[in-house]
Design an enzyme around this catalytic site. Structure first.
Site, PDB file in Angstrom:
ATOM      1  N   SER A   1      34.559  -7.203  29.937  1.00 53.16           N
ATOM      2  CA  SER A   1      33.633  -6.594  30.193  1.00 53.16           C
ATOM      3  C   SER A   1      33.633  -5.752  28.944  1.00 53.16           C
ATOM      4  O   SER A   1      33.141  -4.739  28.720  1.00 53.16           O
ATOM      5  CB  SER A   1      34.457  -5.365  31.085  1.00 53.16           C
ATOM      6  OG  SER A   1      34.596  -6.144  32.231  1.00 53.16           O
TER       7      SER A   1
ATOM      8  N   LYS B   1      36.158   0.410  24.878  1.00 54.13           N
ATOM      9  CA  LYS B   1      35.290   0.041  26.416  1.00 54.13           C
ATOM     10  C   LYS B   1      36.517  -1.093  26.807  1.00 54.13           C
ATOM     11  O   LYS B   1      37.617  -1.478  25.652  1.00 54.13           O
ATOM     12  CB  LYS B   1      34.613  -1.121  26.031  1.00 54.13           C
ATOM     13  CG  LYS B   1      33.382  -1.640  27.317  1.00 54.13           C
ATOM     14  CD  LYS B   1      33.011  -0.870  28.375  1.00 54.13           C
ATOM     15  CE  LYS B   1      33.472  -2.065  29.706  1.00 54.13           C
ATOM     16  NZ  LYS B   1      34.556  -1.450  30.439  1.00 54.13           N
ATOM     17  N   THR B   2      37.261  -0.963  27.949  1.00 49.05           N
ATOM     18  CA  THR B   2      38.080  -1.762  28.939  1.00 49.05           C
ATOM     19  C   THR B   2      37.539  -2.794  28.700  1.00 49.05           C
ATOM     20  O   THR B   2      36.233  -3.708  28.559  1.00 49.05           O
ATOM     21  CB  THR B   2      38.302  -1.356  29.495  1.00 49.05           C
ATOM     22  OG1 THR B   2      37.658  -1.277  30.956  1.00 49.05           O
ATOM     23  CG2 THR B   2      39.061   0.423  29.457  1.00 49.05           C
ATOM     24  N   GLY B   3      38.892  -3.833  28.774  1.00 44.02           N
ATOM     25  CA  GLY B   3      37.893  -5.034  28.993  1.00 44.02           C
ATOM     26  C   GLY B   3      38.521  -6.321  29.884  1.00 44.02           C
ATOM     27  O   GLY B   3      38.220  -7.103  30.314  1.00 44.02           O
TER      28      GLY B   3
END
Length: 215
Positions: free
Chosen positions: A75, A213-215
């Protein structure tokens, strides 16, 4: 030795002592700060951390070998993906709405209409799969090449290549890409970069702005 000579000698000694103190402070200030031990934050996990300290002009890292290892962006790819969508006109702006088609997804928040901003914040895969389809293979590849983003390999399929598939990037490469976004130094318009920076804001105070931003 006369009183006058003694006085001069005393002044000289005091000057030397004072200069030594000043030099000691300057050396202490110039010495690099100790690298923080971040291992306690990774207890039980095989992970890494890399940060570019703008003020100190240096990296802070944990597990540098892992930081250099390339992995799927998952993501976190929504950052360059949003830039490409904006540049190609597939996404108008952060308020651009795409309608949910009724497919039931395991993540409940995905089961509704989304804007670009909410799709980034909630990692809505279907939104960006639709965006990828409209961008197309050739334009997607062209922008990834221009960004120098990871291994630039989209052979895993236009709607899947960033999801544990062919595209890979290291944490070191990610931080370089994000720094270029911070500096307005990517081969896209300033408007697109500003919109994406705005969407990535997680917390803002008078003292700082925290983006991620989380991944």
């Amino acid at each position: 030795m006369s009183d006058r000579q003694t006085h001069r000698r005393g002044r000289t000694i005091r000057k030397i002592a004072y200069l030594s103190l000043i030099l000691g402070v300057l050396v202490a200030c110039a010495a690099p700060a100790p690298v923080p031990d971040l291992s306690s934050f990774f207890d039980g996990y095989e992970g890494c951390f890399v940060m570019w300290d703008v003020a100190m002009d240096e990296y802070v890292t944990h597990n540098p070998d892992r930081c250099a290892e390339t992995l799927s962006p998952c993501s976190t790819y929504k950052i360059p993906h949003s830039l490409i969508g904006l540049e190609t006109g597939v996404i108008i702006d952060q308020h651009h709405v795409r309608e949910w088609d009724g497919t039931q997804y395991p993540v409940e928040v995905w089961n509704q209409d989304h804007t670009m901003a909410s799709a980034v914040q909630n990692s809505v895969v279907w939104y960006f799969q639709a965006v990828a389809t409209e961008i197309g293979q050739d334009r997607m590849q062209s922008y990834l090449d221009a960004f120098g983003y990871g291994n630039q390999d989209i052979s895993g399929g236009l709607t899947q290549f960033w999801l544990g598939s062919s595209l890979e990037i290291s944490a070191d490469e990610q931080i370089d890409f994000l720094n270029r976004l911070r500096l307005d130094d990517l081969p896209v318009s300033s408007r697109s970069m500003e919109i994406v920076r705005e969407v990535l804001v997680l917390r803002e105070t008078d003292a700082y702005v925290y983006r991620g931003k989380t991944g």
